[in-house]
Design a protein around this motif. Structure first.
Motif, PDB file in Angstrom:
ATOM      1  N   TYR A  21       0.850  -1.191   0.000  1.00 36.24           N
ATOM      2  CA  TYR A  21       0.000   0.000   0.000  1.00 36.24           C
ATOM      3  C   TYR A  21       0.886   1.242   0.000  1.00 36.24           C
ATOM      4  O   TYR A  21       1.967   1.226   0.583  1.00 36.24           O
ATOM      5  CB  TYR A  21      -0.865   0.050   1.257  1.00 36.24           C
ATOM      6  N   THR A  22       0.414   2.308  -0.642  1.00 33.18           N
ATOM      7  CA  THR A  22       1.110   3.595  -0.514  1.00 33.18           C
ATOM      8  C   THR A  22       0.541   4.284   0.719  1.00 33.18           C
ATOM      9  O   THR A  22      -0.481   3.864   1.270  1.00 33.18           O
ATOM     10  CB  THR A  22       0.878   4.501  -1.735  1.00 33.18           C
ATOM     11  N   ILE A  23       1.187   5.347   1.095  1.00 31.85           N
ATOM     12  CA  ILE A  23       0.758   6.049   2.309  1.00 31.85           C
ATOM     13  C   ILE A  23      -0.635   6.664   2.141  1.00 31.85           C
ATOM     14  O   ILE A  23      -1.441   6.650   3.074  1.00 31.85           O
ATOM     15  CB  ILE A  23       1.789   7.125   2.722  1.00 31.85           C
ATOM     16  N   SER A  24      -0.909   7.146   0.940  1.00 35.88           N
ATOM     17  CA  SER A  24      -2.222   7.786   0.755  1.00 35.88           C
ATOM     18  C   SER A  24      -3.342   6.752   0.669  1.00 35.88           C
ATOM     19  O   SER A  24      -4.485   7.029   1.029  1.00 35.88           O
ATOM     20  CB  SER A  24      -2.218   8.672  -0.482  1.00 35.88           C
ATOM     21  N   GLN A  25      -3.001   5.557   0.222  1.00 38.60           N
ATOM     22  CA  GLN A  25      -4.009   4.485   0.213  1.00 38.60           C
ATOM     23  C   GLN A  25      -4.425   4.133   1.634  1.00 38.60           C
ATOM     24  O   GLN A  25      -5.618   4.040   1.948  1.00 38.60           O
ATOM     25  CB  GLN A  25      -3.458   3.252  -0.491  1.00 38.60           C
ATOM     26  N   LEU A  26      -3.429   3.977   2.481  1.00 43.57           N
ATOM     27  CA  LEU A  26      -3.735   3.677   3.880  1.00 43.57           C
ATOM     28  C   LEU A  26      -4.504   4.824   4.528  1.00 43.57           C
ATOM     29  O   LEU A  26      -5.461   4.607   5.272  1.00 43.57           O
ATOM     30  CB  LEU A  26      -2.450   3.412   4.664  1.00 43.57           C
ATOM     31  N   ALA A  27      -4.063   6.037   4.226  1.00 46.19           N
ATOM     32  CA  ALA A  27      -4.721   7.210   4.795  1.00 46.19           C
ATOM     33  C   ALA A  27      -6.202   7.222   4.431  1.00 46.19           C
ATOM     34  O   ALA A  27      -7.062   7.482   5.271  1.00 46.19           O
ATOM     35  CB  ALA A  27      -4.041   8.474   4.293  1.00 46.19           C
ATOM     36  N   GLU A  28      -6.482   6.893   3.190  1.00 45.07           N
ATOM     37  CA  GLU A  28      -7.873   6.893   2.739  1.00 45.07           C
ATOM     38  C   GLU A  28      -8.662   5.773   3.411  1.00 45.07           C
ATOM     39  O   GLU A  28      -9.776   5.966   3.884  1.00 45.07           O
ATOM     40  CB  GLU A  28      -7.918   6.738   1.224  1.00 45.07           C
ATOM     41  N   GLN A  29      -8.040   4.604   3.465  1.00 48.16           N
ATOM     42  CA  GLN A  29      -8.720   3.450   4.057  1.00 48.16           C
ATOM     43  C   GLN A  29      -9.148   3.690   5.506  1.00 48.16           C
ATOM     44  O   GLN A  29     -10.205   3.252   5.929  1.00 48.16           O
ATOM     45  CB  GLN A  29      -7.812   2.223   3.999  1.00 48.16           C
ATOM     46  N   PHE A  30      -8.289   4.386   6.243  1.00 52.31           N
ATOM     47  CA  PHE A  30      -8.599   4.597   7.657  1.00 52.31           C
ATOM     48  C   PHE A  30      -9.115   5.998   7.952  1.00 52.31           C
ATOM     49  O   PHE A  30      -9.337   6.349   9.113  1.00 52.31           O
ATOM     50  CB  PHE A  30      -7.366   4.297   8.507  1.00 52.31           C
ATOM     51  N   ASP A  31      -9.269   6.780   6.897  1.00 48.92           N
ATOM     52  CA  ASP A  31      -9.762   8.143   7.065  1.00 48.92           C
ATOM     53  C   ASP A  31      -8.914   8.954   8.045  1.00 48.92           C
ATOM     54  O   ASP A  31      -9.430   9.569   8.979  1.00 48.92           O
ATOM     55  CB  ASP A  31     -11.231   8.130   7.513  1.00 48.92           C
ATOM     56  N   ILE A  32      -7.622   8.913   7.820  1.00 52.97           N
ATOM     57  CA  ILE A  32      -6.694   9.738   8.578  1.00 52.97           C
ATOM     58  C   ILE A  32      -5.770  10.439   7.585  1.00 52.97           C
ATOM     59  O   ILE A  32      -5.839  10.161   6.387  1.00 52.97           O
ATOM     60  CB  ILE A  32      -5.847   8.905   9.563  1.00 52.97           C
TER      61      ILE A  32
END
Lengths: 128, 128
Positions: free
Chosen positions: B4-15
DNA sequence: ATTTTAGTTTACGTTTACGTAAAAGTCAAT
DNA sequence: ATTGACTTTTACGTAAACGTAAACTAAAAT
């Protein structure tokens, strides 16, 4: 009825007097005053403080706790007010329920990890 | 295995991505890097992030969460290490159990307060 | 009566957990 | 190849929840 001083409460809950005054600053607690201006806390105030600290342990912000405390304010007498309060209470209750379930899942996971570690220790001891 | 890229994770967890980088800054998560320096997160990293966020919801500080995460570090192989880890885990498990009980009591109280409010609303409606 | 202890307000300081902006490099798509 | 979206580091800013110090007053103890 008798009262607590601020330092008595601070000692009982192992917090600073500053903390208690801060909660008052934020409108969470409202002790009465003596003629000279010293704060006096009733049993009820103590109960509120206990509630605040419990809320904090669960990660609620002082703002959220403030809202929850107003649930205990018995001055909501109008029908609309009552309905709003009940709706809000149901919402908060739901949140608490979810947190409990979440925590129980965490507990499960911790237990299984611990079991795993215990097993490893066991095997280490067998080959000793 | 894919990443995962950082923005993918950010989106997934809404952070925010900042938040994720901050957790890394604090040593809570350690993604690998591409040749050019971009962060890549494995499934395991994702699981750790999930753990962090859950810990936060319970009011644990990042420091406490850091300690708890080290429980999952499988590199504790020595006997002494294992014993220490188990002791620490038991301690944390106890804390979690206490929180659950505490929360359940809060739930009880909220329910009884709600019941009281519902009763009052009932009486108001009867006299209408 | 006078220390000592506890309380008050005011106000600036600090930590935690990020937000936000700048400056520069990189990846993806047209 | 160039635009646009994404990422990196560095760094300053900020809100929440208090800590801490100063300057003063009141209460309790000797």
């Amino acid at each position: 009825m008798n009262y607590y001083t601020i330092s008595q409460l601070a000692e009982q809950f192992d917090i600073s007097t500053r903390t208690i005054r801060y909660y008052e600053e934020r409108g969470l607690i409202s002790p009465i005053r003596t003629d000279s201006g010293q704060r006096l806390y009733t049993k009820k105030d103590r109960a509120v403080l206990k509630l605040i600290l419990r809320g904090k342990r669960f990660g609620f912000s002082l703002e959220e706790i403030h809202e929850m405390i107003s649930l205990f304010d018995n001055d909501r007498t109008g029908r609309k007010q009552l309905e709003k309060t009940i709706a809000y209470g149901e919402q908060k209750l739901k949140e608490v329920t979810e947190r409990i379930e979440d925590l129980m899942q965490l507990k499960q996971e911790m237990e299984s990890i611990l079991a795993d570690f215990r097993e490893r220790l066991q095997k280490l001891e067998e080959t000793e």
